[in-house]
Motif scaffolding. Structure first.
Motif, PDB file in Angstrom:
ATOM      1  N   TYR A 131      17.300  53.008  51.570  1.00  0.00           N
ATOM      2  CA  TYR A 131      18.270  52.888  50.491  1.00  0.00           C
ATOM      3  C   TYR A 131      19.152  51.653  50.595  1.00  0.00           C
ATOM      4  O   TYR A 131      19.947  51.375  49.686  1.00  0.00           O
ATOM      5  CB  TYR A 131      19.134  54.154  50.421  1.00  0.00           C
ATOM      6  CG  TYR A 131      18.343  55.397  50.092  1.00  0.00           C
ATOM      7  CD1 TYR A 131      17.218  55.321  49.269  1.00  0.00           C
ATOM      8  CD2 TYR A 131      18.682  56.640  50.617  1.00  0.00           C
ATOM      9  CE1 TYR A 131      16.479  56.449  48.976  1.00  0.00           C
ATOM     10  CE2 TYR A 131      17.950  57.772  50.314  1.00  0.00           C
ATOM     11  CZ  TYR A 131      16.844  57.678  49.504  1.00  0.00           C
ATOM     12  OH  TYR A 131      16.102  58.794  49.203  1.00  0.00           O
ATOM     13  N   PHE A 132      19.034  50.889  51.666  1.00  0.00           N
ATOM     14  CA  PHE A 132      19.767  49.627  51.738  1.00  0.00           C
ATOM     15  C   PHE A 132      19.323  48.688  50.616  1.00  0.00           C
ATOM     16  O   PHE A 132      20.147  48.025  49.981  1.00  0.00           O
ATOM     17  CB  PHE A 132      19.514  48.938  53.086  1.00  0.00           C
ATOM     18  CG  PHE A 132      20.407  49.423  54.198  1.00  0.00           C
ATOM     19  CD1 PHE A 132      21.771  49.213  54.149  1.00  0.00           C
ATOM     20  CD2 PHE A 132      19.882  50.069  55.304  1.00  0.00           C
ATOM     21  CE1 PHE A 132      22.606  49.643  55.174  1.00  0.00           C
ATOM     22  CE2 PHE A 132      20.692  50.504  56.335  1.00  0.00           C
ATOM     23  CZ  PHE A 132      22.057  50.296  56.267  1.00  0.00           C
ATOM     24  N   GLY A 133      18.003  48.619  50.377  1.00  0.00           N
ATOM     25  CA  GLY A 133      17.462  47.693  49.381  1.00  0.00           C
ATOM     26  C   GLY A 133      18.022  47.895  47.980  1.00  0.00           C
ATOM     27  O   GLY A 133      18.516  46.939  47.360  1.00  0.00           O
ATOM     28  N   PRO A 134      17.951  49.115  47.425  1.00  0.00           N
ATOM     29  CA  PRO A 134      18.502  49.344  46.083  1.00  0.00           C
ATOM     30  C   PRO A 134      19.985  49.005  45.975  1.00  0.00           C
ATOM     31  O   PRO A 134      20.434  48.500  44.948  1.00  0.00           O
ATOM     32  CB  PRO A 134      18.267  50.849  45.863  1.00  0.00           C
ATOM     33  CG  PRO A 134      17.119  51.181  46.744  1.00  0.00           C
ATOM     34  CD  PRO A 134      17.249  50.293  47.937  1.00  0.00           C
ATOM     35  N   ILE A 135      20.745  49.300  47.024  1.00  0.00           N
ATOM     36  CA  ILE A 135      22.174  48.986  47.010  1.00  0.00           C
ATOM     37  C   ILE A 135      22.385  47.473  46.968  1.00  0.00           C
ATOM     38  O   ILE A 135      23.234  46.961  46.221  1.00  0.00           O
ATOM     39  CB  ILE A 135      22.871  49.586  48.254  1.00  0.00           C
ATOM     40  CG1 ILE A 135      22.915  51.114  48.154  1.00  0.00           C
ATOM     41  CG2 ILE A 135      24.273  49.018  48.419  1.00  0.00           C
ATOM     42  CD1 ILE A 135      23.754  51.649  47.021  1.00  0.00           C
ATOM     43  N   VAL A 136      21.600  46.734  47.739  1.00  0.00           N
ATOM     44  CA  VAL A 136      21.747  45.276  47.790  1.00  0.00           C
ATOM     45  C   VAL A 136      21.475  44.650  46.432  1.00  0.00           C
ATOM     46  O   VAL A 136      22.250  43.816  45.955  1.00  0.00           O
ATOM     47  CB  VAL A 136      20.813  44.671  48.864  1.00  0.00           C
ATOM     48  CG1 VAL A 136      20.780  43.146  48.745  1.00  0.00           C
ATOM     49  CG2 VAL A 136      21.277  45.062  50.258  1.00  0.00           C
ATOM     50  N   ILE A 137      20.374  45.031  45.783  1.00  0.00           N
ATOM     51  CA  ILE A 137      20.048  44.380  44.512  1.00  0.00           C
ATOM     52  C   ILE A 137      20.890  44.896  43.349  1.00  0.00           C
ATOM     53  O   ILE A 137      20.965  44.254  42.306  1.00  0.00           O
ATOM     54  CB  ILE A 137      18.547  44.470  44.169  1.00  0.00           C
ATOM     55  CG1 ILE A 137      18.121  45.919  43.892  1.00  0.00           C
ATOM     56  CG2 ILE A 137      17.705  43.873  45.257  1.00  0.00           C
ATOM     57  CD1 ILE A 137      16.705  46.003  43.341  1.00  0.00           C
TER      58      ILE A 137
END
Length: 415
Positions: free
Chosen positions: A134-140
């Motif tokens: 879930y780091f990825g969705p938060i970053v973008i």
């Protein structure tokens, strides 16, 4: 405070000059939630002798079930992360992952049977496996393309931050509280506080809106079936799997090796600490160099070369220098690597979740098979032969740099 958060949240997410208060708070919560997951997991490993004594476990193979539990949890959790995100939406999905970390870590000290302890460690590992995806969705969602390399680099060292906290704090806390149960509960309390903060600050957002386009349109949903057909997912995981295998071997098997020019445990520690410096430089490099693949290619090649020298040299000084080079070059290109899928055309939070789920799951599947094979080689031919196999496998990072797409933009030359 909620009013202030809403005010900042209404700003465009592609604002390249500022980052909203909500975005900063959410990033801090995400970072330290995963860091304290690492602390809780490593604390269990450090206190393994006390735990084994408590449950009357004498066989070391039985103790390794704890490590196997998190490996299985990672593989399953990574694959299911997208399903939870789509069905629960971001706030509940991330909250659920955080809750599993808390429940698994705070409940384990209260059980009376070893198998129950293993199950709860699996629950905690499953939560961590969901959370890292879930780091990825938060970053973008919350950061512009220019800001993402920095945030990716910071997120990449979350586990390392947890490792350092654990190395510095676990034994002092154990000596203070006197029992392993109280020590695990102490660290689990921090995860509980972070969960509460997420429930206050976290929010839902559109999972299918492209992050690489100014158009306010939803993209076609990228399903699990689509992910299975997408060759990028296999190439992406293949690239990382060899480096991951070498890293885990260096941290787990290497410390007990008996053939190195200097204490192998010292070499492992050097690799771990140099990795943090590599991550920091990797952030700067990814921002400065527009191209992604050259960073992967040359870091991977020189990392493998340095690893060979580290294990084959008879010079203690050269061995420890090469250990630092290996750790540095292992993490230098990771920011560039995880930035690649974020820069693919029409990327959305939901699609990125599927991709990163496959990435982590497939990487750990390959690593698990390779790790077992290395163990067999060590049994047959000794530690040096096993370490050489691990170093050879790390070439997947170099090879993958020729297979992955280049997502960085070429600089325009003015005439």
């Amino acid at each position: 405070m909620e009013r202030a958060l809403r005010t900042y949240d209404n700003r465009p997410t592609n604002d390249k000059s500022k980052v909203g208060i909500r975005a900063i708070i959410i990033e801090i919560i995400m970072l330290f939630t995963y860091a304290f997951f690492a602390v809780s997991w490593i604390a269990g490993s450090i206190l393994t002798p006390q735990i084994m004594e408590h449950f009357n476990i004498e066989s070391f193979s039985a103790a390794t079930l704890l490590s196997n539990a998190i490996t299985i949890a990672k593989i399953i959790g990574n694959l299911l992360a997208a399903w939870f995100l789509v069905n629960f939406n971001p706030k509940k999905a991330i909250g659920f992952a955080s809750l599993l970390i808390v429940v698994g870590s705070i409940s384990a000290p209260f059980v009376s049977q070893y198998w129950m302890f293993i199950i709860l460690r699996f629950v905690m590992g499953f939560g961590g496996a969901l959370f890292i995806v879930y780091f990825g969705p938060i970053v973008i969602k919350y950061f512009s393309p220019e800001q993402r390399p920095i945030i990716n680099g910071i997120n990449n060292v979350a586990y390392n931050i947890g490792s350092i906290i654990a190395m510095l704090a676990v034994l002092p806390v154990y000596n203070w509280l006197l029992t392993w149960q109280s020590s695990l509960i102490f660290f689990a309390a921090f995860s509980g506080i972070l969960l509460i903060l997420w429930l206050i600050v976290g929010e839902d957002f559109n999972l299918n809106k492209s992050s690489n386009s100014s158009l306010e349109v939803n993209q076609e949903i990228y399903t699990f079936k689509d992910g299975l057909k997408d060759k990028f997912n296999y190439t992406f995981a293949f690239t990382y799997s060899g480096l991951l295998t070498l890293y885990i071997v260096i941290l787990s098997i290497f410390p007990v090796a008996d053939f190195t020019a200097i204490d192998s445990a010292l070499l492992s520690a050097t690799v771990a600490f140099a990795a943090i410096a590599g991550s920091a430089v990797g952030i700067l490099l990814t921002k400065k160099i527009n191209r992604r693949l050259p960073v992967l290619r040359w870091s991977g090649l020189f990392m493998t070369a340095a690893a060979f020298i580290m294990i084959l040299t008879h010079s203690p000084a050269l061995s420890i220098v090469m250990a630092g080079v290996v750790g540095f070059l292992m993490f230098l290109p990771i920011t560039a690597l995880v930035t690649i899928p974020q820069e693919l055309p029409n990327m959305t939070p939901s699609k990125l979740t599927v991709i990163m789920g496959f990435f982590w799951s497939f990487s750990y599947i390959v690593e698990t098979i390779a790790y077992y094979a290395i163990g067999v080689v060590i049994d047959l031919s000794g530690f040096k032969a096993g370490l050489i196999v691990a170093v050879v496998l790390s070439l997947t990072f170099f090879i993958g740099s020729f297979l992955l797409p280049e997502t960085g933009k070429r600089k325009l030359i003015k005439t």
